[in-house]
Every structure is written in structure tokens, then in C-alpha cells.
Design a protein around this motif. Structure first.
Motif, PDB file in Angstrom:
ATOM      1  N   HIS A 199     -10.285  15.433 -10.537  1.00 15.76           N
ATOM      2  CA  HIS A 199      -9.050  14.885  -9.952  1.00 15.76           C
ATOM      3  C   HIS A 199      -9.048  13.363 -10.090  1.00 15.76           C
ATOM      4  O   HIS A 199      -8.917  12.617  -9.121  1.00 15.76           O
ATOM      5  N   ASN A 241      -3.518  16.952   2.717  1.00 18.98           N
ATOM      6  CA  ASN A 241      -2.230  17.168   2.051  1.00 18.98           C
ATOM      7  C   ASN A 241      -1.531  18.355   2.701  1.00 18.98           C
ATOM      8  O   ASN A 241      -2.039  18.950   3.649  1.00 18.98           O
ATOM      9  N   ASN A 301      -3.323  19.950  -4.569  1.00 21.77           N
ATOM     10  CA  ASN A 301      -3.542  18.723  -5.324  1.00 21.77           C
ATOM     11  C   ASN A 301      -4.153  19.002  -6.687  1.00 21.77           C
ATOM     12  O   ASN A 301      -4.947  19.919  -6.861  1.00 21.77           O
ATOM     13  N   SER A 306      -1.538  13.019  -6.919  1.00 24.89           N
ATOM     14  CA  SER A 306      -0.884  14.317  -6.729  1.00 24.89           C
ATOM     15  C   SER A 306      -0.484  14.447  -5.274  1.00 24.89           C
ATOM     16  O   SER A 306      -0.037  13.469  -4.666  1.00 24.89           O
ATOM     17  N   THR A 307      -0.652  15.620  -4.679  1.00 20.53           N
ATOM     18  CA  THR A 307      -0.200  15.846  -3.304  1.00 20.53           C
ATOM     19  C   THR A 307      -1.167  15.319  -2.259  1.00 20.53           C
ATOM     20  O   THR A 307      -0.792  15.199  -1.089  1.00 20.53           O
ATOM     21  N   ASP A 308      -2.419  15.030  -2.619  1.00 27.11           N
ATOM     22  CA  ASP A 308      -3.352  14.401  -1.683  1.00 27.11           C
ATOM     23  C   ASP A 308      -2.922  12.962  -1.427  1.00 27.11           C
ATOM     24  O   ASP A 308      -2.686  12.196  -2.374  1.00 27.11           O
ATOM     25  N   THR A 335       4.851  13.636   0.655  1.00 24.16           N
ATOM     26  CA  THR A 335       4.939  14.893  -0.090  1.00 24.16           C
ATOM     27  C   THR A 335       6.367  15.174  -0.540  1.00 24.16           C
ATOM     28  O   THR A 335       6.614  15.517  -1.703  1.00 24.16           O
TER      29      THR A 335
END
Length: 672
Positions: A199, A241, A301, A306-308, A335
């Protein structure tokens, strides 16, 4: 005297002042529900308190793609939960599900147990006498939506903290820690600061508002922290997240519109990431999509940005309720903005915008919360420093315990903890994420009962199955919803037993607790099921040549495969109580699935006519099963009456099959 007694009963049981129960559970998470049901099934009066409006925690909040590690490790009421989810979808068990289905089932468990949860009340204070928690005081939350409410005092003999934050534990004065230990503290290697490649941003992503100009300041989301040495401890928390449930069904889809507090500058790093390496699709590039039933998703994520919301949660564990609410709202804004940005910002490549616009919020999920999840993924907050600390050595089998009361099986997993500036080999500044660790390869391992109880002298009547005693990296392996349910059940049973024995939870007869969980796994006196895995050498016998598969989507650690026409393997349960049983065999995908159990392209090299013989102790029934169907699922062999004193068996035979035969686990499921 009778008048005084009646007055005291009214005082302690009235809805406005005080209530007295045997067991009080704080936190209506999946663990909290199972703890409540367990204690009630063992004859205790129970109160379950939940600060929010919903039950089930993250299992009902969007995490429908269950992180298992190994299904074989999931036992008791937790396994029963996934069986009941399966019944909803027409299967024996189901590990992917819609949020509203899970929440409805948690509510059903409480209704069946005749437990009325106390919702929208949060902890205000804890009263102790020496090391005994006497009572807790609760205050109504804003989520009561104008219903009002008074302070409540709850007296109990035993308390269980099933919150994700460990608030009851902390207010009770129990020792805890926050953040990452240094590797040196417990002799670990994967704790503390870890700059790895998962990631992660591609090389060359510039960290400054004006690329190449440090004087312009750091771009949003990049910390001013300096990278510490590998393995260094700190108080940083792995990122939170939302596990997002979206749908691409036009009939059930609400468009993702511009959020009220939208700020496109929060996603500038995404543009720079895409400039370095433009993905062909969203999945496994910008987000991790897992398909849920009825055209829905569990999105997690994936990638550098990303979504984190990395670094936005460091103060959350010890924050006030008001401060936590601000952090939660910031994650929600981030988000919603992330999805809107990808779908509408013209700087995003068109093929990615078009793909994002296929998705929207489901009309039938979170109907009282604008169709957005009510549960932030609190991956880690406080962790108790209890009577025993689970460490990396436990995960890897280098340290074992004799007081195991449940199994963990997931990899040692931490999401990133910070986003900062580092230099490459040429001295050029770039953005990197730090803290992501994904290390596995070990079998299921036992969790110590002592990891659920405080150190002696701190709280004699408190159990902590969620914020349990573990290092950061060991907690990363344990912190899965099925495990929380197992530990919640354990805590409920332990609380009931401690009341019966009249002892502190630290002095509980753990051997008795282990017997209870093993012989009465649903805590209702019903006949226990029995699963015989191919790994059980004392219950499985083989003839001929069998290959051992380790990456086949198997139920346990391995499965067997054979093309030897003379090969057979027989499974025999031990001490099976007489009665009627459904018998099922697990059918793994030979080459693994990488996520979606419904994919079949790689599953066409198994027998369409595998021969199976079922012996019920008196007669034998021969069957032929198609192992190219129902992959990564149970195949039913029918219902059989097992007489007292009889030992049944199930045998796989290759015979004249033109394709390989696979043999994995066999399940004997009692019909109650």
C-alpha cells in the motif's frame, strides 16, 4: 420489611435511576452481542450497553468480506453466526454478507435470548471498591435524537468491556498501552516503525504543494515527522477507514453527490500517484473491491492514497467523546470526498471516472444514516497490558500457552501509521507511507485466557475480549471479527463461571472453562457438531497415493488430492453422541480463488464423479459428487441417524474417475 424490599427492587430495576444485573457488557459490537448471549444462556441476568444506535459493530458496519485466515479456527457461536448468515443466502455457511443482514441477525440473537439492549448510552464514570468494580454510570448520547434520558447507574457482579476503544477498561484504572512497542520490548521483529512496500506510493511522488519547492509547504496528508529507525516504538495508530458498501444496481443505487465539506486538495496525492502509474481499473489499484451478495461491495483500502485516512487518528484512543466525534466526521468527509473526487474531477482519467460513476450508496443499507456506514473501522485503539501479553512469538508458534480459549489465524497485519517525506538513493524527496506489515504463513494458534483479564489487583471482575492484552503486531493478527465473537463468547462464559465459583476472574478454573467451550459450544446443552479435517491423523486413514495441497482454498491447513485409482481416505468422528446428523464435505478450489468464491474458471480440474461412501454405523450408502460445483463450499451428503455405540465414517475413493479427487474436511452437524 416487605415494603423496603419492594422499594429497593423498584430503585434498582427502574429505567430512570439504577439497575442491577449479574453481568453488564459495555459495547454492542459483535463480541458484545455474543458475550451477552453466552452469559444469558448460562443462566445469568444480563445488560448490554451500546453508545450508538446499532448492534454488531463493524460486522454490521460494512465489513462483509470476513477476514478469516482459516475457517477451521472459528468456533462456537461465531461459527453459528456464519451458519445463520448462510441460511439467509441458501447455503450452509456464508462469509460474505450485506450489512443489514448481519445487524438483523445480531438483533435476532438478543431477542431470542430475551435481552433488551440499552442503546444510545455511553460510559461516564466507574465506581470501584478496592479492585472490585461496583457500578458504572451512564449518560445519554446525542444519538437519542431528542428522546432525552437520565443518568443511569448499573450495578453488576461482573463487567465485560467489548468496546473497540476500551473505555470501561481505562476508566476502571486497568493498565493499557497505545501505539507500537519497540521491537526490543518483547523480542519481536515486526513491531514498531516499518517502511515496507505494501500500500505504497510509486517512486517519485513529490511531497510539496509546488513540486520541487520545499518552501511551498507539504501537500495535504503528509506529516512533518521524521522517519525513525526500523523497529522504533511510538504512539502512532494504524489508519482507520470505512469499509464501504456500495452498489452498481440501478434500481437500488443512490448517486454519490458532492459532500457538504468537500475539499479536493485532500486528494492531490492521488493525482500525482496516477501520473506516475495510471491504473487500468479501480479494483486492486485505488480501492480493494470485494463482491457482496445482491450486487454490493465491501471496499477496503488499496494503494498509496486510498480509503485509509493515514495519520488522522493518532489521538483517537484517549480522546474525549467530542474529540472522537470530530475525528469520525473527518473520516466520513474524507471518504465521501474520495469517491466524489474520483468520479467527478476532470483530472482523473475518464475510464476511472466512468467506472466510479457505476457505483452508489445502496438505498436499503443504513437507512437512518443517509445510507452511509454508522461504524468507523477502529482497527486498533487501547490495548490492555494484562495478566499475559500475546506477542509475535505466539503468532509464530514460538511461544505457546496451555490456557487457550480461542484461536487466531490471520496474518500479522497492520495498516500504515504515517505518511512522511523520505529521500531516494539520489537524495530526491518523495512521499512514502510507513507502518504497513503483512506477515503470515503460520497455522492457527491459541489465545491465552490471561490475555482477557487485567493484572491481579487491578480489577477482579472485569474481562476485556476486544482491547485484549497483546502487542501491536500480535493484535494485528488477533483483531478479526470472528475472533472477537469467539472471545466475546469466552468472556460471557467466564463471567458466568466466576459468579458461580465466587472468585476473581484471574483465579478462574480455566480448565473448566475450556471444557465448557469444547463440550457445549453453543452454551445451550445441544449436541456439539464435529468437524474431522484431513489433518486429524488419529481420525483419518489413507490408502494409496495422496498429494497434500496447501493453496487450494481448503478449510484447514491442507487438503488431499489423488489420481491413484486405488486410493481412498476415510474420516471417522470420535465419541459422536447418538441422534440425527447432516453430513457435509468441504469442496476446496484446487488452485485457490484470490477472493471471489463464485469464480470457476480455474476450478475445472477436479472430479465430476468423485465416489463417496457414508457408513452410519449400520449400513453404507454410496454417492457420486461433482467437485467442479459448489467450490469453496460444503456439499451435503444427506441426513443420517447415528445409533448409540456406533461409529460412522465417510470415505472418498478415486476409482475410475478421469479427474483428480479432492478430500478435505467432513462435518457432522446435529439436527436439533
Amino acid at each position: 420489611m416487605k415494603i423496603l424490599y419492594a422499594f429497593l427492587v423498584t430503585l434498582l430495576s427502574g429505567p430512570l435511576l439504577a439497575q442491577s444485573v449479574d453481568v453488564c457488557i459495555y459495547g454492542g459490537t459483535s463480541a458484545g452481542v455474543m458475550a451477552a448471549v453466552s452469559a444469558k444462556r448460562l443462566g445469568k441476568t444480563v445488560l448490554l450497553v451500546e453508545p450508538g444506535r446499532h448492534l454488531g459493530g463493524l460486522s454490521a458496519g460494512g465489513l462483509g468480506a470476513t477476514d478469516i485466515g482459516n475457517k477451521f479456527a472459528v468456533t462456537g457461536l461465531a461459527r453459528h453466526f456464519y451458519r445463520r448468515i448462510g441460511a439467509h443466502y441458501g447455503r450452509l455457511e456464508q462469509w460474505t454478507f450485506e450489512p443489514h443482514v448481519a445487524e438483523s441477525l445480531f438483533t435476532t440473537y438478543l431477542r431470542e435470548a430475551r435481552i433488551t439492549p440499552l442503546l444510545s448510552y455511553r460510559l461516564q464514570a466507574v465506581r470501584k471498591k478496592d479492585d472490585q468494580i461496583v457500578s458504572i454510570r451512564l449518560e445519554p448520547t446525542a444519538s437519542r435524537s431528542g428522546k432525552g434520558g437520565d443518568l443511569k447507574t448499573i450495578y453488576a457482579k461482573q463487567f465485560i468491556d467489548c468496546s473497540y476503544e476500551g473505555d470501561l477498561m481505562a476508566k476502571a484504572g486497568v493498565h493499557y498501552t497505545v501505539g507500537r512497542e519497540a521491537n526490543s520490548q518483547y523480542g519481536e521483529t515486526w513491531n514498531g516503525v516499518q517502511l515496507l512496500d505494501k500500500h505504497q506510493f510509486p517512486a517519485g511522488v513529490d511531497p510539496y504543494n509546488v513540486p520541487g519547492k520545499p518552501e511551498s509547504g507539504l501537500i495535504w496528508g503528509v506529516s512533518t515527522e521524521s522517519l525513525a529507525a526500523n523497529g522504533t516504538g511510538d504512539q502512532k495508530i494504524q489508519a482507520y477507514n470505512y469499509r464501504m458498501c456500495l452498489t452498481d444496481d440501478p434500481a437500488n443505487r443512490l448517486a454519490i453527490t458532492r459532500p457538504a465539506r468537500y475539499d479536493s486538495t485532500k486528494y492531490e496525492l492521488l493525482l500525482r500517484q496516477i501520473q506516475q502509474k495510471t491504473p487500468t481499473e479501480l479494483t486492486w489499484n485505488l480501492m480493494h473491491f470485494v463482491a457482496m451478495p445482491n450486487r454490493k461491495t465491501d471496499i477496503n483500502n488499496c494503494g498509496g492514497l486510498s480509503t485509509d485516512m493515514i495519520g488522522a487518528n493518532w489521538t483517537y484512543p484517549d480522546a474525549s467523546y467530542e474529540e472522537r466525534e470530530q475525528i469520525i466526521r473527518a473520516h466520513e468527509d474524507y471518504t465521501k470526498g474520495f469517491f466524489y473526487f474520483i468520479g467527478h474531477d476532470p483530472r482523473i482519467p475518464k475510464h476511472l471516472r466512468d467506472e466510479m460513476l457505476r457505483w452508489g450508496y445502496p438505498k436499503d443499507e443504513y437507512v437512518d444514516n443517509d445510507h452511509f456506514s454508522h461504524q468507523l473501522y477502529i482497527r486498533e485503539a487501547r490495548r490492555m497490558v494484562g495478566a499475559y501479553v500475546m506477542t509475535q512469538a505466539n503468532c509464530e508458534g514460538k511461544a505457546t500457552v496451555s490456557d487457550g480459549i480461542g484461536l487466531a489465524a490471520y496474518t500479522m497485519d497492520s495498516h500504515n501509521c504515517q505518511r512522511l517525506v523520505v529521500t531516494d538513493a539520489t537524495g530526491k524527496f518523495m512521499v512514502r507511507n510507513e507502518g504497513d506489515v503483512q506477515v503470515g504463513g503460520f497455522p492457527p494458534y491459541p489465545i491465552s485466557y490471561r490475555a482477557l483479564v487485567p493484572q491481579a489487583g487491578q480489577a477482579r471482575n472485569l474481562l476485556v475480549p476486544v482491547c485484549l492484552s497483546a502487542t501491536h503486531i500480535a493484535y494485528g493478527s488477533i483483531r478479526m471479527e470472528p475472533v472477537f465473537m469467539v472471545l466475546g463468547q469466552t468472556a460471557g462464559a467466564a463471567a458466568a463461571q466466576a459468579i458461580e465459583e465466587g472468585v476473581a476472574v484471574q483465579r478462574l478454573d480455566v480448565a473448566r472453562l475450556q471444557r465448557t467451550l469444547r463440550t457445549n459450544p453453543l452454551l445451550d446443552g445441544s449436541r456439539p457438531e464435529q468437524l474431522v479435517d484431513n489433518e486429524d491423523s488419529t481420525q483419518v486413514s489413507r490408502n494409496g497415493t495422496w498429494q497434500v495441497l496447501t493453496k487450494a482454498g481448503q478449510y484447514g491447513k491442507t487438503a488431499f488430492l489423488s489420481t491413484d485409482t486405488k486410493a481412498s481416505v476415510t474420516y471417522r468422528p470420535t465419541n459422536l453422541k447418538p441422534g440425527r446428523y447432516q453430513i457435509h464435505v468441504y469442496n476446496p478450489a484446487r488452485r485457490g480463488g484470490g477472493g471471489n468464491p463464485d469464480q470457476v474458471a480455474y476450478q475445472t480440474d477436479k472430479a465430476t464423479d468423485a465416489q463417496v461412501q457414508v457408513f452410519d454405523g449400520t449400513a453404507t450408502k454410496s454417492l457420486s459428487i461433482n467437485q467442479q460445483e459448489q467450490n469453496n463450499d460444503w456439499i451435503s451428503l444427506g441426513t443420517y441417524l447415528i445409533a448409540s455405540g456406533k461409529t460412522p465414517s465417510v470415505s472418498f475413493r478415486v476409482g475410475a474417475s478421469s479427474e483428480p479427487v479432492v478430500a478435505d474436511a467432513v462435518l457432522f452437524l446435529p439436527i436439533h
